[in-house]
Design a protein around this motif. Sequence first.
Motif, PDB file in Angstrom:
ATOM      1  N   ASP A 203       0.794  -1.100   0.171  1.00  0.00           N
ATOM      2  CA  ASP A 203      -0.157  -0.037   0.141  1.00  0.00           C
ATOM      3  C   ASP A 203       0.841   1.213  -0.071  1.00  0.00           C
ATOM      4  O   ASP A 203       0.543   2.489  -0.078  1.00  0.00           O
ATOM      5  CB  ASP A 203      -1.139   0.096   1.080  1.00  0.00           C
ATOM      6  N   LEU A 204       1.990   0.897   0.028  1.00  0.00           N
ATOM      7  CA  LEU A 204       3.000   2.139   0.288  1.00  0.00           C
ATOM      8  C   LEU A 204       3.364   2.729  -1.165  1.00  0.00           C
ATOM      9  O   LEU A 204       3.779   3.887  -1.424  1.00  0.00           O
ATOM     10  CB  LEU A 204       4.212   1.941   0.853  1.00  0.00           C
ATOM     11  N   LEU A 205       3.022   1.904  -2.269  1.00  0.00           N
ATOM     12  CA  LEU A 205       3.345   2.434  -3.609  1.00  0.00           C
ATOM     13  C   LEU A 205       1.965   2.870  -3.837  1.00  0.00           C
ATOM     14  O   LEU A 205       0.862   2.884  -3.351  1.00  0.00           O
ATOM     15  CB  LEU A 205       3.378   0.907  -4.573  1.00  0.00           C
ATOM     16  N   PRO A 206       2.004   3.982  -5.039  1.00  0.00           N
ATOM     17  CA  PRO A 206       0.955   4.703  -5.592  1.00  0.00           C
ATOM     18  C   PRO A 206      -0.124   3.775  -6.001  1.00  0.00           C
ATOM     19  O   PRO A 206      -0.007   2.913  -6.671  1.00  0.00           O
ATOM     20  CB  PRO A 206       1.647   5.406  -6.580  1.00  0.00           C
ATOM     21  N   ALA A 207      -1.497   3.883  -5.538  1.00  0.00           N
ATOM     22  CA  ALA A 207      -2.603   3.125  -5.753  1.00  0.00           C
ATOM     23  C   ALA A 207      -2.997   3.100  -7.298  1.00  0.00           C
ATOM     24  O   ALA A 207      -3.159   4.401  -7.868  1.00  0.00           O
ATOM     25  CB  ALA A 207      -3.849   3.271  -4.864  1.00  0.00           C
ATOM     26  N   SER A 208      -3.107   2.025  -7.917  1.00  0.00           N
ATOM     27  CA  SER A 208      -3.660   1.813  -9.419  1.00  0.00           C
ATOM     28  C   SER A 208      -4.175   0.649  -9.488  1.00  0.00           C
ATOM     29  O   SER A 208      -3.528  -0.395  -8.855  1.00  0.00           O
ATOM     30  CB  SER A 208      -2.753   2.186 -10.470  1.00  0.00           C
TER      31      SER A 208
ATOM     32  N   LEU B   1       1.454  -6.465  -8.978  1.00  0.00           N
ATOM     33  CA  LEU B   1       2.065  -7.197  -7.672  1.00  0.00           C
ATOM     34  C   LEU B   1       1.145  -8.557  -7.422  1.00  0.00           C
ATOM     35  O   LEU B   1       1.927  -9.485  -6.991  1.00  0.00           O
ATOM     36  CB  LEU B   1       1.170  -6.280  -6.365  1.00  0.00           C
ATOM     37  N   VAL B   2      -0.053  -8.738  -7.868  1.00  0.00           N
ATOM     38  CA  VAL B   2      -0.674 -10.310  -8.091  1.00  0.00           C
ATOM     39  C   VAL B   2       0.381 -11.187  -8.856  1.00  0.00           C
ATOM     40  O   VAL B   2       0.802 -12.247  -8.437  1.00  0.00           O
ATOM     41  CB  VAL B   2      -1.866 -10.182  -8.445  1.00  0.00           C
ATOM     42  N   LEU B   3       0.564 -10.646  -9.885  1.00  0.00           N
ATOM     43  CA  LEU B   3       1.310 -11.550 -10.952  1.00  0.00           C
ATOM     44  C   LEU B   3       2.673 -11.742 -10.567  1.00  0.00           C
ATOM     45  O   LEU B   3       3.313 -12.638 -10.797  1.00  0.00           O
ATOM     46  CB  LEU B   3       1.237 -10.978 -12.352  1.00  0.00           C
ATOM     47  N   GLY B   4       3.370 -10.637  -9.762  1.00  0.00           N
ATOM     48  CA  GLY B   4       4.612 -10.666  -9.320  1.00  0.00           C
ATOM     49  C   GLY B   4       4.731 -11.717  -8.123  1.00  0.00           C
ATOM     50  O   GLY B   4       5.642 -12.341  -8.083  1.00  0.00           O
ATOM     51  N   GLY B   5       3.572 -11.647  -7.299  1.00  0.00           N
ATOM     52  CA  GLY B   5       3.704 -12.600  -5.965  1.00  0.00           C
ATOM     53  C   GLY B   5       3.435 -13.924  -6.602  1.00  0.00           C
ATOM     54  O   GLY B   5       4.526 -15.050  -5.976  1.00  0.00           O
ATOM     55  N   ALA B   6       2.692 -14.218  -7.659  1.00  0.00           N
ATOM     56  CA  ALA B   6       2.643 -15.491  -8.383  1.00  0.00           C
ATOM     57  C   ALA B   6       4.003 -16.036  -8.775  1.00  0.00           C
ATOM     58  O   ALA B   6       4.439 -17.358  -8.533  1.00  0.00           O
ATOM     59  CB  ALA B   6       1.800 -15.490  -9.331  1.00  0.00           C
ATOM     60  N   ALA B   7       4.687 -15.132  -9.606  1.00  0.00           N
ATOM     61  CA  ALA B   7       5.912 -15.512 -10.098  1.00  0.00           C
ATOM     62  C   ALA B   7       7.060 -15.895  -9.182  1.00  0.00           C
ATOM     63  O   ALA B   7       7.807 -16.744  -9.240  1.00  0.00           O
ATOM     64  CB  ALA B   7       6.379 -14.322 -11.084  1.00  0.00           C
ATOM     65  N   LEU B   8       7.072 -14.744  -8.094  1.00  0.00           N
ATOM     66  CA  LEU B   8       7.949 -14.955  -7.071  1.00  0.00           C
ATOM     67  C   LEU B   8       7.839 -16.402  -6.405  1.00  0.00           C
ATOM     68  O   LEU B   8       8.974 -17.342  -6.012  1.00  0.00           O
ATOM     69  CB  LEU B   8       7.970 -13.888  -5.995  1.00  0.00           C
TER      70      LEU B   8
ATOM     71  N   ALA C  89      11.725  -3.393   6.856  1.00  0.00           N
ATOM     72  CA  ALA C  89      11.355  -2.684   5.964  1.00  0.00           C
ATOM     73  C   ALA C  89      10.215  -1.664   6.280  1.00  0.00           C
ATOM     74  O   ALA C  89      10.229  -0.534   5.862  1.00  0.00           O
ATOM     75  CB  ALA C  89      10.382  -3.922   4.823  1.00  0.00           C
ATOM     76  N   TRP C  90       9.598  -1.948   7.210  1.00  0.00           N
ATOM     77  CA  TRP C  90       8.539  -0.949   7.945  1.00  0.00           C
ATOM     78  C   TRP C  90       9.335   0.239   8.471  1.00  0.00           C
ATOM     79  O   TRP C  90       8.999   1.439   8.464  1.00  0.00           O
ATOM     80  CB  TRP C  90       7.590  -1.635   8.925  1.00  0.00           C
ATOM     81  N   LYS C  91      10.594   0.152   9.130  1.00  0.00           N
ATOM     82  CA  LYS C  91      11.241   1.049   9.750  1.00  0.00           C
ATOM     83  C   LYS C  91      11.695   2.189   8.687  1.00  0.00           C
ATOM     84  O   LYS C  91      11.686   3.150   8.785  1.00  0.00           O
ATOM     85  CB  LYS C  91      12.319   0.371  10.419  1.00  0.00           C
ATOM     86  N   PHE C  92      12.032   1.346   7.497  1.00  0.00           N
ATOM     87  CA  PHE C  92      12.715   2.186   6.504  1.00  0.00           C
ATOM     88  C   PHE C  92      11.463   3.111   5.872  1.00  0.00           C
ATOM     89  O   PHE C  92      11.518   4.304   5.215  1.00  0.00           O
ATOM     90  CB  PHE C  92      13.076   1.323   5.363  1.00  0.00           C
ATOM     91  N   ALA C  93      10.322   2.269   5.616  1.00  0.00           N
ATOM     92  CA  ALA C  93       9.263   3.095   5.126  1.00  0.00           C
ATOM     93  C   ALA C  93       8.717   4.109   6.070  1.00  0.00           C
ATOM     94  O   ALA C  93       8.098   5.288   5.347  1.00  0.00           O
ATOM     95  CB  ALA C  93       8.006   2.132   4.863  1.00  0.00           C
ATOM     96  N   ASN C  94       9.050   4.025   7.339  1.00  0.00           N
ATOM     97  CA  ASN C  94       8.514   5.198   8.190  1.00  0.00           C
ATOM     98  C   ASN C  94       9.483   6.290   8.377  1.00  0.00           C
ATOM     99  O   ASN C  94       8.932   7.439   8.793  1.00  0.00           O
ATOM    100  CB  ASN C  94       8.049   4.650   9.470  1.00  0.00           C
ATOM    101  N   LYS C  95      10.770   6.190   7.599  1.00  0.00           N
ATOM    102  CA  LYS C  95      11.507   7.161   7.738  1.00  0.00           C
ATOM    103  C   LYS C  95      11.379   8.383   6.590  1.00  0.00           C
ATOM    104  O   LYS C  95      10.878   8.037   5.569  1.00  0.00           O
ATOM    105  CB  LYS C  95      12.982   6.759   7.728  1.00  0.00           C
TER     106      LYS C  95
END
Length: 192
Positions: free
Chosen positions: A16-21, A28-35, A186-192
């Motif tokens: 959700d930290l990425l711009p919504a679209s 993200l869904v396809l990337g998660g499946a591929a990962l 990751a959350w600590k970096f995101a919150n900075k």
Amino acid sequence: MSTAAVSTRPGKVLADLLPASRTRDIALVLGGAALTGIAAQIAVPVPGSPVPVTGQTFAALLVGTALGARRGFLSLAVYALVGMAGMPWFAQGTSGAGGASFGYVIGMLLASTVVGALARRGGDRSVLRTAGTMVLGSALIYAVGVPYLAAATGMTFTQAVAAGLTPFLIGDAVKAALAMGVLPTAWKFANK
């Protein structure tokens, strides 16, 4: 009353930290499946078990926590459906729904959804919360995978636990430790 409304509102997950679209969500869904498919190819056979140690479970839990319940579910649904359709991206390059380890794929679908819901409630923000989230996710994978293994192979439940759960506990502890380091950081970096 407004405090109750704020406390029950869903929180954010890392995605959700990425711009919504819609494009973001599809990617993200396809990337998660591929990962998950790529991580499944990291496989080490376990003597006496038809189920190998893979990076697949770690990827499924990471996808769920990072993307949230809905996108995590969709990612693992795409992974499962494409694998059932013949894409050789299940563990060790297999595909189809009849294999002894397919129950773990179903369990990962459930687990990614649950850990995604927990992440939305802060289950990935601290080391201890992440540990609990990963343990619950792993337990859900085994809750479906082990009985499926027994049914698919004709093993007794005790034999399925010995072949499809016990050999994997140390690896799951390592995967949980990795998640306990990665997600809160990751959350600590995101919150900075």
